[in-house]
Design a protein around this motif. Structure first.
Motif, mmCIF file in Angstrom:
data_model
loop_
_atom_site.group_PDB
_atom_site.id
_atom_site.type_symbol
_atom_site.label_atom_id
_atom_site.label_comp_id
_atom_site.label_asym_id
_atom_site.label_seq_id
_atom_site.Cartn_x
_atom_site.Cartn_y
_atom_site.Cartn_z
ATOM 1 N N ALA A 142 -12.068 -5.502 1.054
ATOM 2 C CA ALA A 142 -13.012 -4.434 0.734
ATOM 3 C C ALA A 142 -12.293 -3.255 0.083
ATOM 4 O O ALA A 142 -12.803 -2.643 -0.849
ATOM 5 C CB ALA A 142 -13.734 -3.982 2.004
ATOM 6 N N VAL A 143 -11.114 -2.926 0.585
ATOM 7 C CA VAL A 143 -10.302 -1.912 -0.103
ATOM 8 C C VAL A 143 -8.973 -2.541 -0.526
ATOM 9 O O VAL A 143 -8.443 -3.410 0.150
ATOM 10 C CB VAL A 143 -10.036 -0.636 0.750
ATOM 11 C CG1 VAL A 143 -11.324 0.109 1.023
ATOM 12 C CG2 VAL A 143 -9.284 -0.946 2.038
ATOM 13 N N LYS A 144 -8.476 -2.099 -1.653
ATOM 14 C CA LYS A 144 -7.301 -2.744 -2.262
ATOM 15 C C LYS A 144 -5.979 -2.102 -1.847
ATOM 16 O O LYS A 144 -4.922 -2.629 -2.196
ATOM 17 C CB LYS A 144 -7.406 -2.712 -3.798
ATOM 18 C CG LYS A 144 -8.743 -3.203 -4.372
ATOM 19 C CD LYS A 144 -9.111 -4.591 -3.914
ATOM 20 C CE LYS A 144 -10.369 -5.115 -4.613
ATOM 21 N NZ LYS A 144 -11.035 -6.149 -3.795
ATOM 22 N N CYS A 145 -6.051 -0.957 -1.177
ATOM 23 C CA CYS A 145 -4.814 -0.295 -0.753
ATOM 24 C C CYS A 145 -4.776 -0.178 0.763
ATOM 25 O O CYS A 145 -5.819 -0.013 1.405
ATOM 26 C CB CYS A 145 -4.717 1.099 -1.379
ATOM 27 S SG CYS A 145 -4.641 1.044 -3.175
ATOM 28 N N ARG A 146 -3.580 -0.251 1.305
ATOM 29 C CA ARG A 146 -3.420 -0.254 2.758
ATOM 30 C C ARG A 146 -3.834 1.080 3.379
ATOM 31 O O ARG A 146 -3.277 2.122 3.038
ATOM 32 C CB ARG A 146 -1.943 -0.498 3.092
ATOM 33 C CG ARG A 146 -1.708 -0.508 4.566
ATOM 34 C CD ARG A 146 -0.242 -0.495 4.910
ATOM 35 N NE ARG A 146 -0.094 -0.484 6.349
ATOM 36 C CZ ARG A 146 0.990 -0.071 6.981
ATOM 37 N NH1 ARG A 146 2.013 0.374 6.289
ATOM 38 N NH2 ARG A 146 1.046 -0.090 8.286
ATOM 39 N N PRO A 147 -4.783 1.049 4.327
ATOM 40 C CA PRO A 147 -5.061 2.276 5.071
ATOM 41 C C PRO A 147 -3.868 2.583 5.987
ATOM 42 O O PRO A 147 -3.400 1.687 6.696
ATOM 43 C CB PRO A 147 -6.319 1.934 5.877
ATOM 44 C CG PRO A 147 -6.924 0.755 5.173
ATOM 45 C CD PRO A 147 -5.751 -0.012 4.630
ATOM 46 N N PRO A 148 -3.360 3.813 5.975
ATOM 47 C CA PRO A 148 -2.173 4.146 6.776
ATOM 48 C C PRO A 148 -2.366 3.757 8.233
ATOM 49 O O PRO A 148 -3.452 3.958 8.798
ATOM 50 C CB PRO A 148 -2.068 5.661 6.629
ATOM 51 C CG PRO A 148 -2.840 6.000 5.405
ATOM 52 C CD PRO A 148 -3.905 4.956 5.245
ATOM 53 N N GLY A 149 -1.323 3.183 8.819
ATOM 54 C CA GLY A 149 -1.382 2.799 10.229
ATOM 55 C C GLY A 149 -2.377 1.677 10.487
ATOM 56 O O GLY A 149 -2.784 1.454 11.625
ATOM 57 N N ASN A 150 -2.779 0.996 9.431
ATOM 58 C CA ASN A 150 -3.759 -0.099 9.545
ATOM 59 C C ASN A 150 -5.085 0.344 10.163
ATOM 60 O O ASN A 150 -5.760 -0.444 10.819
ATOM 61 C CB ASN A 150 -3.196 -1.282 10.346
ATOM 62 C CG ASN A 150 -2.042 -1.945 9.622
ATOM 63 O OD1 ASN A 150 -1.859 -1.721 8.427
ATOM 64 N ND2 ASN A 150 -1.267 -2.726 10.332
#
Ligand code: URA
Length: 246
Positions: A142-150
């Protein structure tokens, strides 16, 4: 049961007890014979979300332009901490599209979705229904970049990234979309989703059936629910069979 399937089921923590039945109980309960019924999403609108600034341009992109655009994207704060954006992987003409939440640490490092522990389980789930990464499957997030801290991506982040997923779907034209977990389901259906209440049903994304199941990372934390995921796999396999029937 083949040795390979028995091994996969063991890896899913399901032992040798579970075998594919046609039609699976979930499908039978929903009245799915050879046809595919589409359930209406729960009529609870999500809060108003901002559209991505570039959604019109994205809608016209080919794969190369899309890959470049995703790689260079700075539309939301997720770009700040990422090592790289992760577009997706697999057959760009696949019948199956699996959509996860967003890259984790290993995916951010390697540039490919679902390559960590959750990815291993996803591969086992695919194998259980005769699929292999890269063959008739495309895997995206759904999002292409890692959300910090998962952390879970915010609704604003998924809404901003949504045009990329929409364009991927447009280009792939899958027969069936599998939403892995709530953020993926909510991004695709643009409505609040409860996984427990949505399993065993077909929803609709612009004419393409969508089925919803648990995210592999959730299943790693909650192994007892792997049995439910197995039912979901049976349901999606049955649904695809019905979609391919003449
Ligand atoms: N979880 C996801 O949702 N996607 C990935 O790519 C990896 C883990």
């Amino acid at each position: 049961m083949s040795k390979q399937r028995a091994k996969v089921l063991r890896e899913m923590g399901l032992g040798p007890v579970w075998t594919l039945r046609t039609p699976p109980p979930a499908a039978a309960a929903e009245g799915l014979g050879d046809s595919v019924d589409v359930a209406a999403p729960a009529p609870v609108p999500m809060s108003v979300m901002p559209p991505a600034a570039s959604s019109q341009a994205t809608a016209a992109m080919d794969w190369d332009a899309l890959a470049m655009s995703v790689a260079a994207c700075r539309q939301c704060g997720l770009c700040e901490a990422r090592k790289q954006a992760v577009l997706g992987v697999g057959n760009r003409k696949a019948d199956w599209l699996f959509v996860g939440e967003g890259p984790g640490a290993e995916e951010d490092q390697r540039g490919e979705p679902f390559v960590g522990q959750a990815g291993k389980l996803l591969d086992a789930m695919l194998a259980a229904i005769g699929l292999r990464r890269g063959e008739d499957v495309y895997i995206a997030n759904a999002v292409k970049c890692r959300p910090p801290g998962n952390r879970t991506p915010t609704p604003e982040e998924t809404a901003t990234c949504r045009p990329y997923l929409e364009r991927q779907i447009e280009l792939i034209q899958p027969k069936l979309i599998v939403a892995l977990g709530r953020p993926a389901a909510q991004t695709l259906l643009r409505t609040e989703v409860k996984i427990g209440a949505s399993r065993g049903k077909c929803f609709d994304y612009r004419g393409i059936p969508v089925v919803i199941t648990y995210h592999p990372a959730y299943l790693l934390r909650t192994p007892l629910d792997k049995a439910l995921a197995w039912e979901d796999l049976c349901f999606m396999r049955h649904t695809m069979k019905a979609l391919k029937a003449p």
